[in-house]
Design an enzyme around this catalytic site. Sequence first.
Site, PDB file in Angstrom:
ATOM      1  N   LYS A  87       4.214 -42.166  20.141  1.00  0.00           N
ATOM      2  CA  LYS A  87       5.483 -42.308  19.425  1.00  0.00           C
ATOM      3  C   LYS A  87       5.339 -42.149  17.915  1.00  0.00           C
ATOM      4  O   LYS A  87       6.276 -41.707  17.238  1.00  0.00           O
ATOM      5  CB  LYS A  87       6.115 -43.669  19.742  1.00  0.00           C
ATOM      6  CG  LYS A  87       6.510 -43.871  21.190  1.00  0.00           C
ATOM      7  CD  LYS A  87       7.683 -43.002  21.592  1.00  0.00           C
ATOM      8  CE  LYS A  87       8.191 -43.349  22.985  1.00  0.00           C
ATOM      9  NZ  LYS A  87       9.338 -42.521  23.398  1.00  0.00           N
ATOM     10  N   GLU A 109      16.006 -47.110  18.378  1.00  0.00           N
ATOM     11  CA  GLU A 109      16.126 -47.829  19.633  1.00  0.00           C
ATOM     12  C   GLU A 109      14.750 -47.874  20.267  1.00  0.00           C
ATOM     13  O   GLU A 109      13.879 -47.054  19.948  1.00  0.00           O
ATOM     14  CB  GLU A 109      17.117 -47.130  20.559  1.00  0.00           C
ATOM     15  CG  GLU A 109      16.540 -46.020  21.428  1.00  0.00           C
ATOM     16  CD  GLU A 109      15.997 -44.827  20.640  1.00  0.00           C
ATOM     17  OE1 GLU A 109      14.995 -44.230  21.093  1.00  0.00           O
ATOM     18  OE2 GLU A 109      16.568 -44.475  19.597  1.00  0.00           O
ATOM     19  N   SER A 376      -0.604 -41.412  27.233  1.00  0.00           N
ATOM     20  CA  SER A 376       0.352 -41.491  26.125  1.00  0.00           C
ATOM     21  C   SER A 376       0.343 -42.814  25.381  1.00  0.00           C
ATOM     22  O   SER A 376       0.829 -42.890  24.248  1.00  0.00           O
ATOM     23  CB  SER A 376       1.763 -41.206  26.645  1.00  0.00           C
ATOM     24  OG  SER A 376       2.106 -42.103  27.687  1.00  0.00           O
TER      25      SER A 376
END
Length: 392
Positions: A87, A109, A376
Amino acid sequence: MSKKIGYFGEYGGCFAPETLMAPLKELEENYNRIKDNSAFQEELNNYLHDFVGRPTPLYFAARLTGHLGGARIYLKREDLNHTGAHKINHALGQGLLAKFMGKKRLIAETGAGQHGVATATVGSLLGLSTVVYMGAVDMERQYLNVVRMKVLGAEVCEVRNGSQTLKDAISEAMRDWVSNVHDSYYVLGSALGPHPYPTIVRDFQKVVGIEAKKQILEKCGRLPDELVACIGGGSNSIGLFYPFLNDKEVRMTGVEAGGDSITPGHHAARFAGGKVGVLQGTKTYLLQNEDGQIQNTHSVSAGLDYPAIGPEHAYLHDIGRVQYTYAHDQEALDAAFLLARIEGIIPALESAHAIAYVIKKAPRLKSDQIMIVNLSGRGDKDMETLSRNFKK
């Protein structure tokens, strides 16, 4: 691919309130202005290298390979990024874009909390205030990340509407943006939403696939046979897949959340139980009932617990370039424990869905075949869930 701007085939578009059309146009114009700007790219690459820790390793999982038999398994170690997941790649890119646009405040969010942590981190790094919206259910199961966001100086807003998960957090974040577009930038957390967000997020995430391609060629002298990644909205998977799309010999597999079972309300596998519709600014595959109402979703992993999928993935599904499957909750939990005990790596439960697929697929392949899995995120945030399932 469709020539219509903002579309991938028939999917995508910009289905947004009138009050957001001008800000979205401003965003598109500014992104197009800076994306090839050498000074912007130099600043971004410096941060990615010195702050995030890129390039991340492509690790040969020798013990997992030996345990399963069959294909050689390589892990793209996005879990080793600063903040613990992929991210940070698009959060950093969008944060720099916000600063370029003169914005003073970041809105985000989050579901699993990793995007919220990444955005809060970028806000601190760049001197921008940050507010993060998070569903009450996700706040409870990802409490550690809530604390991390607050330590980093972000305001965390609990969302108690609807299912109190990622879908509802996105809705609240977009409402905030409508009211504060003059000084705020919405850092969208996946390859979703109205144009130009799916393209922006993909472009900042494709560094994953660019690195992986270079690394596998250096290690093995050829491209992999298959790429595997979990898929909620689809940022980590499109980041890995995109640089390989023209390499037709490379198979690609996205693994959705199969939840408890593939019955309505018990999973988040859009291609297994969804149909085409529009949600939160984009046309794509959705989990919805016969009346078009969005169904509740479920996954043991908060980051995959979302009723829609990124529009580029919808397009890649329809043209057959990427195959999509799903893993159930228990399969993901089993995969997380196996990887931890065999390789000493505790994956995020989102990433564990991809590992679950590999556990089933790798033994059926020959020993000279190569699989790359996008790991990830790391599992620090999932300790409470793993502890509850330890005896099971």
